[in-house]
Each structure stands twice: as C-alpha cells, then as structure tokens.
Write a protein that holds these residues in place. Structure first.
Motif, mmCIF file in Angstrom:
data_model
loop_
_atom_site.group_PDB
_atom_site.id
_atom_site.type_symbol
_atom_site.label_atom_id
_atom_site.label_comp_id
_atom_site.label_asym_id
_atom_site.label_seq_id
_atom_site.Cartn_x
_atom_site.Cartn_y
_atom_site.Cartn_z
ATOM 1 N N ARG A 101 34.397 40.495 -27.169
ATOM 2 C CA ARG A 101 35.340 40.102 -26.114
ATOM 3 C C ARG A 101 35.274 41.098 -24.969
ATOM 4 O O ARG A 101 35.984 42.093 -24.952
ATOM 5 C CB ARG A 101 36.747 40.026 -26.695
ATOM 6 N N PHE A 102 34.424 40.812 -23.999
ATOM 7 C CA PHE A 102 34.289 41.687 -22.846
ATOM 8 C C PHE A 102 35.530 41.640 -21.966
ATOM 9 O O PHE A 102 35.885 42.633 -21.343
ATOM 10 C CB PHE A 102 33.076 41.296 -21.998
ATOM 11 N N ASP A 106 43.290 43.967 -17.844
ATOM 12 C CA ASP A 106 44.707 43.665 -18.048
ATOM 13 C C ASP A 106 45.149 42.399 -17.321
ATOM 14 O O ASP A 106 45.883 41.588 -17.869
ATOM 15 C CB ASP A 106 45.565 44.838 -17.591
ATOM 16 N N THR A 107 44.715 42.227 -16.097
ATOM 17 C CA THR A 107 45.218 41.101 -15.307
ATOM 18 C C THR A 107 44.150 40.022 -15.162
ATOM 19 O O THR A 107 42.953 40.272 -15.370
ATOM 20 C CB THR A 107 45.635 41.571 -13.901
ATOM 21 N N ARG A 108 44.610 38.879 -14.782
ATOM 22 C CA ARG A 108 43.699 37.753 -14.585
ATOM 23 C C ARG A 108 42.775 37.993 -13.390
ATOM 24 O O ARG A 108 41.617 37.606 -13.403
ATOM 25 C CB ARG A 108 44.521 36.480 -14.377
ATOM 26 N N ALA A 109 43.275 38.656 -12.375
ATOM 27 C CA ALA A 109 42.459 38.950 -11.188
ATOM 28 C C ALA A 109 41.288 39.863 -11.537
ATOM 29 O O ALA A 109 40.165 39.662 -11.052
ATOM 30 C CB ALA A 109 43.322 39.584 -10.108
ATOM 31 N N GLU A 110 41.528 40.857 -12.384
ATOM 32 C CA GLU A 110 40.447 41.743 -12.811
ATOM 33 C C GLU A 110 39.390 40.977 -13.600
ATOM 34 O O GLU A 110 38.192 41.208 -13.438
ATOM 35 C CB GLU A 110 40.999 42.884 -13.658
ATOM 36 N N LYS A 111 39.838 40.077 -14.447
ATOM 37 C CA LYS A 111 38.898 39.259 -15.225
ATOM 38 C C LYS A 111 38.061 38.373 -14.314
ATOM 39 O O LYS A 111 36.847 38.244 -14.491
ATOM 40 C CB LYS A 111 39.656 38.403 -16.242
ATOM 41 N N GLU A 112 38.715 37.759 -13.338
ATOM 42 C CA GLU A 112 37.998 36.889 -12.401
ATOM 43 C C GLU A 112 36.963 37.681 -11.604
ATOM 44 O O GLU A 112 35.845 37.219 -11.394
ATOM 45 C CB GLU A 112 38.986 36.209 -11.464
ATOM 46 N N GLU A 113 37.333 38.873 -11.179
ATOM 47 C CA GLU A 113 36.408 39.721 -10.413
ATOM 48 C C GLU A 113 35.195 40.102 -11.260
ATOM 49 O O GLU A 113 34.052 40.076 -10.800
ATOM 50 C CB GLU A 113 37.131 40.971 -9.914
ATOM 51 N N TYR A 114 35.430 40.466 -12.505
ATOM 52 C CA TYR A 114 34.334 40.839 -13.406
ATOM 53 C C TYR A 114 33.379 39.667 -13.621
ATOM 54 O O TYR A 114 32.161 39.819 -13.517
ATOM 55 C CB TYR A 114 34.886 41.330 -14.743
ATOM 56 N N VAL A 152 27.040 36.756 -10.023
ATOM 57 C CA VAL A 152 26.248 37.058 -8.830
ATOM 58 C C VAL A 152 25.072 37.965 -9.204
ATOM 59 O O VAL A 152 23.942 37.739 -8.776
ATOM 60 C CB VAL A 152 27.131 37.707 -7.751
ATOM 61 N N LYS A 153 25.324 38.993 -10.005
ATOM 62 C CA LYS A 153 24.247 39.903 -10.416
ATOM 63 C C LYS A 153 23.144 39.148 -11.159
ATOM 64 O O LYS A 153 21.965 39.362 -10.911
ATOM 65 C CB LYS A 153 24.790 40.977 -11.353
ATOM 66 N N ARG A 154 23.504 38.270 -12.058
ATOM 67 C CA ARG A 154 22.511 37.538 -12.849
ATOM 68 C C ARG A 154 21.781 36.487 -12.027
ATOM 69 O O ARG A 154 20.671 36.121 -12.352
ATOM 70 C CB ARG A 154 23.184 36.914 -14.072
#
Length: 75
Positions: free
Chosen positions: A49-50, A55-63, A69-71
């Motif tokens: 579970r990466f 903690d927040t949904r915004a951080e998950k969305e950014e990750y 994009v990187k891939r």
C-alpha cells in the motif's frame, strides 16, 4: 398444500447438490485454499500500500499524478 418459493427451491437444489458431491468437495476445498493464499498471503507481499503513507486525499492525488507523468515520459 403450501407452494414453495423459487428462492427456496434453488437453495434446496444447491444444498442437495453439495451434499451429494464426492470429488467436487475436494475441488472446492482446493479452490478456497488457493483464494486464501492469493488474497491473504500474496497480495500484501506483491501489492504493498503505497498510498498509506499519505495523510490527505490531495497528497495521494499528487503522488498518483506525478507517478503517471513520470511513467509516461520514460518509455
């Protein structure tokens, strides 16, 4: 005479079928054992579970968006 419902007839059909099985019971045990192995043992090892580290949904969305994009750029 009381008429039985269709659901009750279907339930009884399957119960009688499983009760009279011989080889089928062994096959169902093998299938259930394989499912337990796949979902309880292999899933945590191969699919960690990466997103649990954020903690927040915004951080998950950014990750997720940055990884996509990187891939997409690397091929």
């Amino acid at each position: 005479m009381k008429k039985e419902s269709v659901l009750w007839k279907v339930f009884r059909f399957y119960v009688d079928g499983f009760r009279n099985m011989t080889v089928g019971k062994t096959l169902w045990c093998i299938i259930l054992l394989k499912l337990v192995i796949m979902f309880c043992l292999l899933k945590p090892v191969f699919f960690p579970r990466f997103l649990g580290q954020f903690d927040t949904r915004a951080e998950k969305e950014e990750y997720v968006s940055s990884e996509l994009v990187k891939r997409a750029i690397i091929p």
